[in-house]
Design a protein around this motif. Structure first.
Motif, PDB file in Angstrom:
ATOM      1  N   MET A   1       0.415  -1.385   0.175  1.00 33.00           N
ATOM      2  CA  MET A   1       0.036  -0.240   0.245  1.00 33.00           C
ATOM      3  C   MET A   1       1.300   0.947  -0.404  1.00 33.00           C
ATOM      4  SD  MET A   1      -3.233   0.990   0.043  1.00 33.00           S
ATOM      5  CE  MET A   1      -3.875   2.423   0.363  1.00 33.00           C
ATOM      6  N   GLY A   2       1.369   1.276   0.722  1.00 33.40           N
ATOM      7  CA  GLY A   2       2.795   2.635   1.052  1.00 33.40           C
ATOM      8  C   GLY A   2       3.660   3.066  -0.762  1.00 33.40           C
ATOM      9  N   ASN A   3       3.984   1.455  -0.888  1.00 28.24           N
ATOM     10  CA  ASN A   3       4.369   1.486  -2.029  1.00 28.24           C
ATOM     11  C   ASN A   3       3.676   2.555  -3.490  1.00 28.24           C
ATOM     12  OD1 ASN A   3       6.403   2.007  -4.060  1.00 28.24           O
ATOM     13  ND2 ASN A   3       6.333  -0.912  -4.789  1.00 28.24           N
ATOM     14  N   LEU A   4       2.388   2.261  -3.685  1.00 26.03           N
ATOM     15  CA  LEU A   4       1.509   3.087  -4.255  1.00 26.03           C
ATOM     16  C   LEU A   4       1.242   4.493  -4.096  1.00 26.03           C
ATOM     17  CD1 LEU A   4      -0.949   1.760  -6.749  1.00 26.03           C
ATOM     18  CD2 LEU A   4      -1.947   1.313  -4.907  1.00 26.03           C
ATOM     19  N   LEU A   5       1.647   3.929  -2.886  1.00 26.04           N
ATOM     20  CA  LEU A   5       0.285   5.690  -2.189  1.00 26.04           C
ATOM     21  C   LEU A   5       1.970   5.900  -3.023  1.00 26.04           C
ATOM     22  CD1 LEU A   5      -0.631   7.718  -0.698  1.00 26.04           C
ATOM     23  CD2 LEU A   5       0.666   7.469   1.101  1.00 26.04           C
ATOM     24  N   TYR A   6       4.009   6.110  -2.843  1.00 29.21           N
ATOM     25  CA  TYR A   6       4.142   6.474  -3.578  1.00 29.21           C
ATOM     26  C   TYR A   6       4.548   6.560  -5.256  1.00 29.21           C
ATOM     27  CZ  TYR A   6       9.669   7.423  -4.285  1.00 29.21           C
ATOM     28  OH  TYR A   6      10.182   8.124  -5.497  1.00 29.21           O
ATOM     29  N   ILE A   7       4.137   6.062  -5.786  1.00 24.97           N
ATOM     30  CA  ILE A   7       4.131   6.096  -6.974  1.00 24.97           C
ATOM     31  C   ILE A   7       2.749   7.349  -7.967  1.00 24.97           C
ATOM     32  CG2 ILE A   7       3.266   4.339  -9.069  1.00 24.97           C
ATOM     33  CD1 ILE A   7       4.271   1.886  -8.010  1.00 24.97           C
ATOM     34  N   ILE A   8       1.556   6.594  -6.730  1.00 24.29           N
ATOM     35  CA  ILE A   8       0.539   7.940  -7.242  1.00 24.29           C
ATOM     36  C   ILE A   8       1.182   9.348  -6.949  1.00 24.29           C
ATOM     37  CG2 ILE A   8      -1.046   8.997  -6.493  1.00 24.29           C
ATOM     38  CD1 ILE A   8      -2.620   6.049  -5.938  1.00 24.29           C
ATOM     39  N   ALA A   9       2.019   9.599  -5.877  1.00 19.81           N
ATOM     40  CA  ALA A   9       2.629  10.944  -5.232  1.00 19.81           C
ATOM     41  C   ALA A   9       3.281  11.635  -6.718  1.00 19.81           C
ATOM     42  CB  ALA A   9       3.266  10.678  -4.512  1.00 19.81           C
ATOM     43  N   VAL A  10       4.405  10.427  -7.179  1.00 20.73           N
ATOM     44  CA  VAL A  10       5.686  10.661  -8.029  1.00 20.73           C
ATOM     45  C   VAL A  10       4.228  11.091  -9.747  1.00 20.73           C
ATOM     46  CG1 VAL A  10       6.743   9.513  -9.866  1.00 20.73           C
ATOM     47  CG2 VAL A  10       7.175   9.413  -7.206  1.00 20.73           C
ATOM     48  N   ALA A  36      -0.665  15.103  -4.307  1.00 17.29           N
ATOM     49  CA  ALA A  36       1.024  14.321  -4.335  1.00 17.29           C
ATOM     50  C   ALA A  36       2.073  14.377  -3.009  1.00 17.29           C
ATOM     51  CB  ALA A  36       1.736  14.861  -5.453  1.00 17.29           C
ATOM     52  N   VAL A  37       1.597  16.241  -2.194  1.00 12.14           N
ATOM     53  CA  VAL A  37       2.419  16.570  -1.544  1.00 12.14           C
ATOM     54  C   VAL A  37       1.824  16.122  -0.569  1.00 12.14           C
ATOM     55  CG1 VAL A  37       3.445  18.902  -0.004  1.00 12.14           C
ATOM     56  CG2 VAL A  37       3.265  18.912  -2.453  1.00 12.14           C
ATOM     57  N   ILE A  38       0.755  15.675  -0.026  1.00  9.35           N
ATOM     58  CA  ILE A  38      -0.013  15.452   1.161  1.00  9.35           C
ATOM     59  C   ILE A  38       0.595  14.163   1.009  1.00  9.35           C
ATOM     60  CG2 ILE A  38      -1.921  14.736   1.994  1.00  9.35           C
ATOM     61  CD1 ILE A  38      -3.173  17.164   1.181  1.00  9.35           C
ATOM     62  N   ALA A  39       0.363  13.617   0.319  1.00 10.16           N
ATOM     63  CA  ALA A  39       0.871  12.020  -0.002  1.00 10.16           C
ATOM     64  C   ALA A  39       1.982  11.398   0.325  1.00 10.16           C
ATOM     65  CB  ALA A  39       0.354  11.447  -1.387  1.00 10.16           C
ATOM     66  N   ILE A  40       2.854  12.500   0.314  1.00  6.99           N
ATOM     67  CA  ILE A  40       4.395  12.502   0.625  1.00  6.99           C
ATOM     68  C   ILE A  40       4.349  12.438   2.350  1.00  6.99           C
ATOM     69  CG2 ILE A  40       6.748  13.220   0.035  1.00  6.99           C
ATOM     70  CD1 ILE A  40       6.299  13.651  -2.505  1.00  6.99           C
ATOM     71  N   ILE A  41       3.766  13.541   2.548  1.00  6.17           N
ATOM     72  CA  ILE A  41       4.010  13.754   3.909  1.00  6.17           C
ATOM     73  C   ILE A  41       3.480  13.040   5.230  1.00  6.17           C
ATOM     74  CG2 ILE A  41       2.936  15.859   5.884  1.00  6.17           C
ATOM     75  CD1 ILE A  41       3.389  17.711   3.590  1.00  6.17           C
ATOM     76  N   GLY A  47       6.948   7.008   8.988  1.00  4.71           N
ATOM     77  CA  GLY A  47       8.416   6.451   9.030  1.00  4.71           C
ATOM     78  C   GLY A  47       8.717   5.296   8.087  1.00  4.71           C
ATOM     79  N   ARG A  48       8.663   5.429   6.764  1.00  6.67           N
ATOM     80  CA  ARG A  48       8.900   4.865   5.995  1.00  6.67           C
ATOM     81  C   ARG A  48       9.672   5.600   5.226  1.00  6.67           C
ATOM     82  NH1 ARG A  48       3.623   1.954   4.109  1.00  6.67           N
ATOM     83  NH2 ARG A  48       3.255   0.432   6.208  1.00  6.67           N
ATOM     84  N   ARG A  49      10.595   5.086   4.149  1.00  4.70           N
ATOM     85  CA  ARG A  49      11.978   5.696   3.311  1.00  4.70           C
ATOM     86  C   ARG A  49      11.206   6.203   2.393  1.00  4.70           C
ATOM     87  NH1 ARG A  49      17.169   3.155   2.793  1.00  4.70           N
ATOM     88  NH2 ARG A  49      16.761   4.180   0.452  1.00  4.70           N
ATOM     89  N   ILE A  50      11.395   6.641   1.081  1.00  4.25           N
ATOM     90  CA  ILE A  50      10.462   7.694   0.393  1.00  4.25           C
ATOM     91  C   ILE A  50      11.358   7.022  -1.019  1.00  4.25           C
ATOM     92  CG2 ILE A  50      10.435   9.390  -1.467  1.00  4.25           C
ATOM     93  CD1 ILE A  50      10.427  11.254   0.653  1.00  4.25           C
TER      94      ILE A  50
END
Length: 51
Positions: A1-10, A36-41, A47-50
């Motif tokens: 789920m976290g990886n998907l959030l990062y992909i969407i933000a990018v 996108a900024v909210i997803a990154i925040i 606490g996960r790496r970006i």
């Protein structure tokens, strides 16, 4: 789920950059940037790496 959030933000940041440089779509592009900024925040707060 976290990886998907990062992909969407990018994807949203890239879409904003393209829209900001190439097209005049109005507020929609800036809304995408804010999402996108909210997803990154949220990812940083979790606490996960970006990368």
């Amino acid at each position: 789920m976290g990886n998907l959030l990062y992909i969407i933000a990018v994807i949203l940041i890239i879409a904003w950059a393209i829209g900001f440089v190439g097209y005049n779509v109005g507020g929609l592009i800036h809304i995408l940037l804010v999402i996108a900024v909210i997803a990154i925040i949220v990812r940083i707060i979790q606490g996960r790496r970006i990368l």
